[in-house]
Motif scaffolding. Structure first.
Motif, PDB file in Angstrom:
ATOM      1  N   ILE A  16     -57.929 -94.576 -53.843  1.00 16.96           N
ATOM      2  CA  ILE A  16     -56.911 -93.301 -53.927  1.00 16.96           C
ATOM      3  C   ILE A  16     -55.678 -93.883 -53.510  1.00 16.96           C
ATOM      4  CG2 ILE A  16     -56.219 -91.101 -53.061  1.00 16.96           C
ATOM      5  CD1 ILE A  16     -58.948 -90.271 -53.318  1.00 16.96           C
ATOM      6  N   ALA A  17     -55.767 -94.786 -52.333  1.00 13.81           N
ATOM      7  CA  ALA A  17     -54.200 -95.351 -52.004  1.00 13.81           C
ATOM      8  C   ALA A  17     -53.443 -95.989 -53.021  1.00 13.81           C
ATOM      9  CB  ALA A  17     -54.596 -96.054 -50.503  1.00 13.81           C
ATOM     10  N   ASP A  18     -54.056 -96.443 -53.933  1.00 18.38           N
ATOM     11  CA  ASP A  18     -53.655 -97.287 -54.761  1.00 18.38           C
ATOM     12  C   ASP A  18     -53.557 -96.530 -56.202  1.00 18.38           C
ATOM     13  OD1 ASP A  18     -53.186 -99.664 -53.396  1.00 18.38           O
ATOM     14  OD2 ASP A  18     -55.338-100.251 -53.715  1.00 18.38           O
ATOM     15  N   CYS A  19     -53.668 -95.264 -56.289  1.00 21.70           N
ATOM     16  CA  CYS A  19     -53.715 -94.487 -57.572  1.00 21.70           C
ATOM     17  C   CYS A  19     -52.091 -94.077 -57.852  1.00 21.70           C
ATOM     18  CB  CYS A  19     -54.434 -93.153 -57.340  1.00 21.70           C
ATOM     19  SG  CYS A  19     -54.579 -92.406 -59.035  1.00 21.70           S
ATOM     20  N   LYS A  20     -51.999 -94.138 -59.309  1.00 23.57           N
ATOM     21  CA  LYS A  20     -50.561 -93.616 -59.550  1.00 23.57           C
ATOM     22  C   LYS A  20     -50.167 -92.264 -59.815  1.00 23.57           C
ATOM     23  CE  LYS A  20     -50.282 -97.886 -62.646  1.00 23.57           C
ATOM     24  NZ  LYS A  20     -50.181 -98.685 -63.840  1.00 23.57           N
ATOM     25  N   LYS A  21     -51.440 -91.468 -59.825  1.00 25.78           N
ATOM     26  CA  LYS A  21     -51.348 -89.956 -59.894  1.00 25.78           C
ATOM     27  C   LYS A  21     -51.506 -89.355 -58.647  1.00 25.78           C
ATOM     28  CE  LYS A  21     -50.283 -89.881 -64.473  1.00 25.78           C
ATOM     29  NZ  LYS A  21     -51.280 -89.574 -65.366  1.00 25.78           N
ATOM     30  N   PRO A  22     -51.059 -88.150 -58.419  1.00 26.77           N
ATOM     31  CA  PRO A  22     -51.422 -87.390 -57.294  1.00 26.77           C
ATOM     32  C   PRO A  22     -53.139 -87.069 -57.537  1.00 26.77           C
ATOM     33  CG  PRO A  22     -49.515 -86.445 -58.301  1.00 26.77           C
ATOM     34  CD  PRO A  22     -50.143 -87.470 -59.163  1.00 26.77           C
ATOM     35  N   PRO A  73     -70.746 -86.397 -52.095  1.00 28.04           N
ATOM     36  CA  PRO A  73     -71.625 -86.200 -51.197  1.00 28.04           C
ATOM     37  C   PRO A  73     -71.893 -86.997 -49.802  1.00 28.04           C
ATOM     38  CG  PRO A  73     -72.537 -87.731 -52.798  1.00 28.04           C
ATOM     39  CD  PRO A  73     -71.184 -87.784 -53.265  1.00 28.04           C
ATOM     40  N   SER A  74     -71.298 -88.345 -49.818  1.00 27.78           N
ATOM     41  CA  SER A  74     -71.118 -89.130 -48.538  1.00 27.78           C
ATOM     42  C   SER A  74     -70.261 -89.659 -48.016  1.00 27.78           C
ATOM     43  CB  SER A  74     -72.202 -90.302 -49.110  1.00 27.78           C
ATOM     44  OG  SER A  74     -71.630 -91.262 -49.661  1.00 27.78           O
ATOM     45  N   LEU A  75     -70.170 -89.574 -46.475  1.00 25.32           N
ATOM     46  CA  LEU A  75     -69.073 -90.437 -45.692  1.00 25.32           C
ATOM     47  C   LEU A  75     -68.945 -91.777 -46.376  1.00 25.32           C
ATOM     48  CD1 LEU A  75     -67.109 -89.871 -43.610  1.00 25.32           C
ATOM     49  CD2 LEU A  75     -68.845 -90.426 -41.953  1.00 25.32           C
ATOM     50  N   ARG A  76     -69.806 -92.634 -46.429  1.00 26.17           N
ATOM     51  CA  ARG A  76     -69.600 -93.808 -47.076  1.00 26.17           C
ATOM     52  C   ARG A  76     -68.980 -93.935 -48.238  1.00 26.17           C
ATOM     53  NH1 ARG A  76     -74.102 -96.942 -50.499  1.00 26.17           N
ATOM     54  NH2 ARG A  76     -73.151 -98.976 -50.568  1.00 26.17           N
ATOM     55  N   GLU A  77     -69.055 -92.920 -49.382  1.00 22.76           N
ATOM     56  CA  GLU A  77     -68.388 -92.720 -50.602  1.00 22.76           C
ATOM     57  C   GLU A  77     -67.028 -92.514 -50.188  1.00 22.76           C
ATOM     58  OE1 GLU A  77     -69.363 -92.074 -55.250  1.00 22.76           O
ATOM     59  OE2 GLU A  77     -70.652 -91.050 -53.528  1.00 22.76           O
ATOM     60  N   VAL A  78     -66.933 -91.566 -49.436  1.00 19.62           N
ATOM     61  CA  VAL A  78     -65.480 -90.925 -49.040  1.00 19.62           C
ATOM     62  C   VAL A  78     -64.519 -92.118 -48.642  1.00 19.62           C
ATOM     63  CG1 VAL A  78     -64.118 -89.585 -47.341  1.00 19.62           C
ATOM     64  CG2 VAL A  78     -66.247 -88.809 -48.396  1.00 19.62           C
ATOM     65  N   LYS A  79     -65.215 -93.009 -47.869  1.00 20.69           N
ATOM     66  CA  LYS A  79     -64.290 -93.993 -47.044  1.00 20.69           C
ATOM     67  C   LYS A  79     -63.922 -95.147 -48.045  1.00 20.69           C
ATOM     68  CE  LYS A  79     -65.937 -93.629 -42.243  1.00 20.69           C
ATOM     69  NZ  LYS A  79     -66.788 -94.432 -41.183  1.00 20.69           N
ATOM     70  N   ILE A  80     -64.730 -95.426 -48.938  1.00 24.97           N
ATOM     71  CA  ILE A  80     -64.574 -96.356 -50.177  1.00 24.97           C
ATOM     72  C   ILE A  80     -63.405 -95.903 -51.222  1.00 24.97           C
ATOM     73  CG2 ILE A  80     -65.516 -97.311 -52.408  1.00 24.97           C
ATOM     74  CD1 ILE A  80     -68.062 -97.955 -50.615  1.00 24.97           C
ATOM     75  N   LEU A  81     -63.551 -94.587 -51.336  1.00 27.06           N
ATOM     76  CA  LEU A  81     -62.537 -93.609 -52.049  1.00 27.06           C
ATOM     77  C   LEU A  81     -61.024 -93.562 -51.558  1.00 27.06           C
ATOM     78  CD1 LEU A  81     -64.597 -90.795 -53.488  1.00 27.06           C
ATOM     79  CD2 LEU A  81     -63.637 -92.651 -54.825  1.00 27.06           C
ATOM     80  N   ASN A  82     -61.259 -93.439 -50.159  1.00 27.89           N
ATOM     81  CA  ASN A  82     -59.831 -93.501 -49.398  1.00 27.89           C
ATOM     82  C   ASN A  82     -59.006 -94.748 -49.828  1.00 27.89           C
ATOM     83  OD1 ASN A  82     -57.939 -92.327 -47.588  1.00 27.89           O
ATOM     84  ND2 ASN A  82     -58.857 -93.568 -45.899  1.00 27.89           N
ATOM     85  N   GLN A  83     -59.910 -96.147 -49.903  1.00 25.15           N
ATOM     86  CA  GLN A  83     -59.024 -97.248 -50.250  1.00 25.15           C
ATOM     87  C   GLN A  83     -58.534 -97.177 -51.885  1.00 25.15           C
ATOM     88  OE1 GLN A  83     -61.730-100.976 -49.280  1.00 25.15           O
ATOM     89  NE2 GLN A  83     -62.951 -99.248 -47.966  1.00 25.15           N
TER      90      GLN A  83
END
Length: 304
Positions: free
Chosen positions: A177-183, A165-175
């Motif tokens: 997700i970049a290290d996630c092993k799955k699509p 729901p928030s741009l702040r959380e999106v930006k944190i998730l962007n970091q």
């Protein structure tokens, strides 16, 4: 794990978990919401998954949306037991898939997505509908990383970061997700055709994450259907090479105080709107809160 490169689009997702469980007689008046049944009545989770598979869903989402280590520990489980419950959410989805495929005469491919809800889902106070948390960025990152690390080691095909729901959380998730092993896919929750629930621009949210190479899809979920067509027009130019995923709620209003819904859900109207969304370029489609198996079954008429 199946490769997302072999997916036949449009891909049909499932709908809301809680509404099916309630229709089966389950009481979800609990801080863990539907995730409580992972502990108390896991067979009901399997039945809910099967309802969507029988309705034609080709991808089901685990019951881990509101499942967290901290949440399970709050109800008395140990750290080890809490992790086991997180893993059980995947096991239940696998069980449902196996039951469905064993009873099918056709060779079908069914995908599994691990649900990772926003921090607000853990709070269980409706915060995901506002996107404003009294928590540090470090805590947010630790919260999501911990859950991702547990679920990415399972047999799921995708990681679904949903109802963000928030741009702040999106930006944190962007970091993260970049290290996630799955699509991965990420889907945002919006208050209107222009804004996330926290008031920030949906276009800014899409731009901030659309270049992430671990993302294969992005879009919208848990958002009123009346906003979806305009949201699609607004974000489609900015999603780059990603698939567009849409799974709205029914448009009914959730009342956190009474943990009830206000409004009416109509599968026929949903089908008509979904036809328009697919024509607009949607690749992955399903439903969220209060969208049930009848709604999902009607998507098959549009994608067959």
């Amino acid at each position: 794990m199946k490769s997302q490169e072999n997916i036949k689009y449009p891909l049909i997702l499932d709908g809301g978990m809680s509404n099916v469980l309630e229709s089966l007689g389950c009481n979800l008046d609990h801080p863990l919401w539907s995730a409580y049944l992972i502990v108390e009545d896991p067979d009901m989770i399997v039945k809910a998954h099967l309802a969507y598979l029988n309705a034609g869903a080709k991808c089901i989402t685990t019951s881990s949306y509101q499942a967290t280590l901290e949440g399970f520990e709050r109800i008395g489980l140990t750290r080890t037991e809490s992790k086991a419950m997180m893993l059980r959410s995947v096991e239940l989805a696998l069980k449902a898939r196996n039951i469905f495929l064993d009873g099918s005469s056709q060779n079908k491919t069914i995908y599994l997505a691990a649900s990772i809800g926003p921090y607000g889902a853990f709070l269980a106070d409706g915060s995901e509908y506002k996107g404003r948390y009294d928590v540090t960025d470090e805590k947010l990152k630790e919260f999501h990383t911990e859950k991702m690390r547990i679920l990415e080691e399972t047999a799921v095909d995708f990681m679904a970061f949903e109802t963000i729901p928030s741009l702040r959380e999106v930006k944190i998730l962007n970091q993260i997700i970049a290290d996630c092993k799955k699509p991965c896919w990420i889907s945002f929750s919006c208050s209107n055709e222009h804004s996330l629930n926290d008031g920030n621009s949906i276009i800014d949210a899409v731009k901030s994450i659309s270049s992430n190479k671990k993302l294969f899809a992005l879009g919208i979920n848990c958002t009123a259907p009346r906003y979806i067509s305009d949201i699609i027009k607004n974000i489609l130019p900015f999603i780059q090479d990603k698939k567009l995923i849409i799974y709205p709620n029914s448009g009914e209003i959730y009342l956190p105080e009474t943990k009830s819904w206000k409004g009416i859900s109509d599968p026929v109207t949903f089908q008509k709107m979904a036809s328009e969304w697919l024509s607009s370029g949607v690749d992955i489609i399903g439903g969220c809160c209060r969208i049930g198996p009848e709604h999902i079954s009607r998507l098959n008429f549009l994608t067959s």
